[in-house]
Design a protein around this motif. Structure first.
Motif: not given
Length: 182
Positions: A69-75
């Motif tokens: 997930x893009x949100x998990x990837x960068x958080x």
């Protein structure tokens, strides 16, 4: 004769300063070799040992899970990298990501180096002096430093998410433009 002697003396001072610059650079290099380099070698060895004990497949699955997930990837992925590995070892977790995500991971991970310091100084001790300076000013104003640390951390997570998404979009655009597989 005095003019020629003065010019020679000037060039002597200039040459000594020039060589002195390289001497100071050498001292700085020796400081890194005896200070930072052994620490990095031990960290790299520990991380590789951890990966071997846990198993490359488990680490890959974990990286894939937290980077799907893009949100998990960068958080989450970046916070875990910085918290457990610290700067600069956190960047090594990028090796578990597909190539197309690596530039955005690096961008967001590097951006998070400072915001994590207020709550977790071990993650980036090189930036601790900046945080302590800010904390000292906040303390002198009679304000709580812990609230600032939490706000700074949360703001950092928001910024790394934004930077990660933007850098990923730019990377994917550039890859498509060059005809690379995305």
């Amino acid at each position: 004769m005095d003019g020629a002697s003065g010019i020679m003396q000037y060039f002597g001072v200039l040459a000594a300063g020039f060589i002195g610059l390289f001497h100071k650079g050498g001292e700085s290099f020796v400081g890194m070799v005896t200070g930072m380099l052994p620490t990095l070698i031990v960290l790299i060895t520990a991380i590789n040992a951890f990966i071997n004990v846990m198993g490359q497949d488990r680490i890959n699955r974990f990286a894939q899970l937290t980077s799907k997930n893009i949100i998990l990837r960068y958080t989450v992925f970046n916070v875990i990298a910085m918290f457990f590995l610290g700067n600069p070892m956190a960047y090594t977790l990028g090796r578990f990501l597909p190539e197309k995500y690596k530039p955005a991971f690096m961008d967001s991970c590097i951006t998070f180096c400072h915001p994590i310091t207020g709550l977790f100084p071990h993650a980036n001790p090189a930036e601790l002096f900046v945080w302590l300076g800010i904390a000292n000013g906040i303390t002198q104003l009679g304000l709580p430093v812990s609230e600032l640390a939490v706000r700074y951390f949360v703001a950092g997570v928001i910024v790394i998410l934004i930077r990660g998404i933007i850098t990923e979009k730019i990377t994917l655009y550039m890859m498509k433009k060059k005809g690379m597989a995305v």
